[in-house]
Design an enzyme around this catalytic site. Structure first.
Site, mmCIF file in Angstrom:
data_model
loop_
_atom_site.group_PDB
_atom_site.id
_atom_site.type_symbol
_atom_site.label_atom_id
_atom_site.label_comp_id
_atom_site.label_asym_id
_atom_site.label_seq_id
_atom_site.Cartn_x
_atom_site.Cartn_y
_atom_site.Cartn_z
ATOM 1 N N CYS A 41 29.367 -26.053 -18.838
ATOM 2 C CA CYS A 41 29.555 -26.059 -20.296
ATOM 3 C C CYS A 41 30.704 -26.939 -20.753
ATOM 4 O O CYS A 41 30.910 -27.110 -21.957
ATOM 5 C CB CYS A 41 29.758 -24.632 -20.797
ATOM 6 S SG CYS A 41 28.403 -23.541 -20.345
ATOM 7 N N HIS A 67 36.222 -22.245 -27.290
ATOM 8 C CA HIS A 67 34.949 -22.162 -26.564
ATOM 9 C C HIS A 67 34.200 -20.920 -27.032
ATOM 10 O O HIS A 67 33.017 -20.996 -27.332
ATOM 11 C CB HIS A 67 35.202 -22.126 -25.060
ATOM 12 C CG HIS A 67 33.961 -22.181 -24.249
ATOM 13 N ND1 HIS A 67 33.057 -23.216 -24.342
ATOM 14 C CD2 HIS A 67 33.445 -21.314 -23.324
ATOM 15 C CE1 HIS A 67 32.040 -23.006 -23.519
ATOM 16 N NE2 HIS A 67 32.250 -21.853 -22.898
ATOM 17 N N GLU A 126 40.320 -16.625 -22.799
ATOM 18 C CA GLU A 126 40.672 -17.725 -23.699
ATOM 19 C C GLU A 126 41.640 -17.264 -24.781
ATOM 20 O O GLU A 126 42.604 -17.963 -25.118
ATOM 21 C CB GLU A 126 39.421 -18.323 -24.336
ATOM 22 C CG GLU A 126 39.729 -19.540 -25.190
ATOM 23 C CD GLU A 126 38.497 -20.202 -25.797
ATOM 24 O OE1 GLU A 126 38.628 -21.316 -26.331
ATOM 25 O OE2 GLU A 126 37.405 -19.584 -25.754
ATOM 26 N N LYS A 141 30.205 -21.406 -32.409
ATOM 27 C CA LYS A 141 29.001 -20.953 -31.704
ATOM 28 C C LYS A 141 28.399 -19.736 -32.384
ATOM 29 O O LYS A 141 27.210 -19.450 -32.213
ATOM 30 C CB LYS A 141 29.336 -20.625 -30.247
ATOM 31 C CG LYS A 141 29.647 -21.841 -29.380
ATOM 32 C CD LYS A 141 29.947 -21.429 -27.949
ATOM 33 C CE LYS A 141 30.210 -22.626 -27.047
ATOM 34 N NZ LYS A 141 31.491 -23.295 -27.354
ATOM 35 N N HIS A 178 25.262 -21.589 -28.326
ATOM 36 C CA HIS A 178 25.965 -22.363 -27.295
ATOM 37 C C HIS A 178 25.005 -23.413 -26.739
ATOM 38 O O HIS A 178 24.051 -23.084 -26.020
ATOM 39 C CB HIS A 178 26.427 -21.414 -26.198
ATOM 40 C CG HIS A 178 27.272 -22.048 -25.137
ATOM 41 N ND1 HIS A 178 27.550 -23.393 -25.094
ATOM 42 C CD2 HIS A 178 27.892 -21.500 -24.045
ATOM 43 C CE1 HIS A 178 28.306 -23.663 -24.048
ATOM 44 N NE2 HIS A 178 28.529 -22.522 -23.397
ATOM 45 N N PHE A 235 30.948 -22.315 -16.387
ATOM 46 C CA PHE A 235 30.781 -21.617 -15.115
ATOM 47 C C PHE A 235 31.427 -22.434 -13.996
ATOM 48 O O PHE A 235 31.466 -23.665 -14.020
ATOM 49 C CB PHE A 235 29.295 -21.436 -14.813
ATOM 50 C CG PHE A 235 28.649 -20.287 -15.537
ATOM 51 C CD1 PHE A 235 29.374 -19.447 -16.361
ATOM 52 C CD2 PHE A 235 27.290 -20.042 -15.391
ATOM 53 C CE1 PHE A 235 28.769 -18.388 -17.025
ATOM 54 C CE2 PHE A 235 26.669 -18.995 -16.043
ATOM 55 C CZ PHE A 235 27.403 -18.159 -16.851
#
Length: 407
Positions: free
Chosen positions: A168, A301, A312, A329, A334, A393
């Site tokens: 991502c 994110h 985060e 998002k 996403h 990931f």
């Protein structure tokens, strides 16, 4: 080749301008539609219509309607194009219309899925012993570089293409690499961005991991329950500020910093301390040579998964305090490899139009995450410098810094 400016005999890195941009996402086609959706805090996540989701927990996604991806070419060639190619063509066309003099020397694009749905078609045809007459089309349009090549061919560009696939973080990595190519003086003009089209394999994969939610996507909310997938494509045209000004190009913004890190903690979970995310943001600040206090807004994110938002959020609050934060998002899903590029354009619009994009579906603050979330509505604000985060990931972390264009 560009030579960097010299001061006291030392070579200084080139400043990097964004001179054009184009976007396709669930928020709309083009900068104007995207801006309208952001300001209106529009929820653009809808029931999945492309494939069956009855057996999935999650039944929604951010989607781009096929009828909006007509590119005006007739014949078999257009019918063979993957949806990802169509999105790339539309996004690149918008960017090039803004600056017809821009001639890229390099193209750097991020993705994770490529033409995945054509791979699904080929597998099913083999499994069912179906007619394979369409197999050459599926195979030829499956590779991740094909949408980039299709877009360049359609619009009359011939530039070497580099594809970055880093989960991502791919889109932000692509922008960061392009930024460094121009900043180093090796290139004057680089196209960059990212794309990904919704595919069934990726959708059910995230659903089987229970990373997707059957409810609303609620980044940073106490009751968040998971992500929603999206799709899209976004392109930015980067150029040395010196050469852009010399030819009278419009300067939309400057990219001033880029940072990366790797958690090495878990394949699908970030380090709970937020150390990986913090390191990427610190490196972006170091790259730009600015302090944390200079940041006016962070596009997080913010996947709305329990562990990502906690890590985060801890990294952001520890480094920046209560700077305004949102995850867009929540509005569009996403888009994986495209996310960093799409969100970079969200940041570009925030800088140009002096507002903070919203984090919709936000109800209850998380007592464990001390953030100033731009909750549910956009805010008018003085915005000079923004940070965009992308974390993927495998612990892949990337952050890019953008600054308002100077007069």
């Amino acid at each position: 080749m560009l030579t960097s400016t010299a001061v006291n005999g030392k070579s200084l890195p080139a400043r990097v301008a964004v001179v054009a941009a184009g976007i396709v996402s669930p928020l709309g086609l083009g900068l104007a539609e995207t801006l309208g959706s952001l300001r209106a805090a529009r929820d653009c996540i809808t029931p999945v219509a492309r494939f069956a989701v009855e057996r999935c927990r999650c039944k929604t996604a951010g989607q781009v309607a096929d009828e909006r991806l007509e590119i005006g070419r007739s014949g078999r060639h257009e019918r063979r194009l993957h949806r990802a190619s169509r999105m790339m063509i539309v996004a690149l066309d918008e960017a090039l219309r803004q600056d017809r003099q821009f001639k890229p020397q390099l193209t750097v694009v991020g993705t994770t899925s490529g033409g995945m749905s054509y791979g699904e078609n080929y597998y099913r045809a083999l499994h069912r012993h179906d007619d394979l007459r369409r197999a050459p089309m599926w195979i030829a349009n499956y590779p991740p570089q094909k949408p980039v090549i299709d877009a360049q061919e359609t619009l009359g560009i011939s530039a070497p293409c580099q594809v970055i696939a880093n989960a991502c973080a791919s889109g932000t990595n692509a922008i960061g690499h392009a930024f460094e190519c121009v900043r180093s003086g090796r290139y004057q003009r680089v196209l960059t961005g990212g794309y990904d089209a919704l595919s069934e394999l990726v959708f059910v994969g995230f659903d089987s991991l229970q990373a997707s939610t059957p409810e609303k996507c609620r980044p940073f909310d106490r009751d968040r329950s998971g992500m929603v997938l999206g799709e899209g494509a976004a392109i930015l045209a980067l150029e040395s500020l010196e050469t852009a000004r010399a030819r009278g190009a419009a300067i939309l913004a400057e990219i001033i910093g880029y940072g990366v890190s790797t958690d090495n903690f878990h394949m699908t979970q970030p380090d709970p301390s937020g150390s990986g995310a913090r390191q990427a943001m610190e490196r972006a600040l170091e790259s730009a040579q600015i302090p944390p206090q200079a940041i006016n807004y962070i596009n997080a994110h913010g996947t709305a998964t329990l562990f990502n938002d906690a890590a985060e959020g801890k990294a952001i609050s520890g480094l920046f305090g209560r700077v305004p934060v949102s995850s867009t998002k929540s509005m569009m899903g996403h888009s994986l490899g495209a996310a960093g590029a799409v969100e970079a354009i969200v940041c570009l619009l925030a800088l140009q139009h002096q507002f903070l994009p919203p984090n919709i579906n936000f109800r209850v603050p998380d007592e464990d995450v001390d953030l100033d979330v731009v909750a549910n509505e956009s805010r008018t604000a003085a915005v000079h410098t923004v940070l965009s985060n992308s974390f993927g990931f495998g612990g892949t972390n990337a952050s890019v810094l953008m600054q308002r264009a100077s007069a």
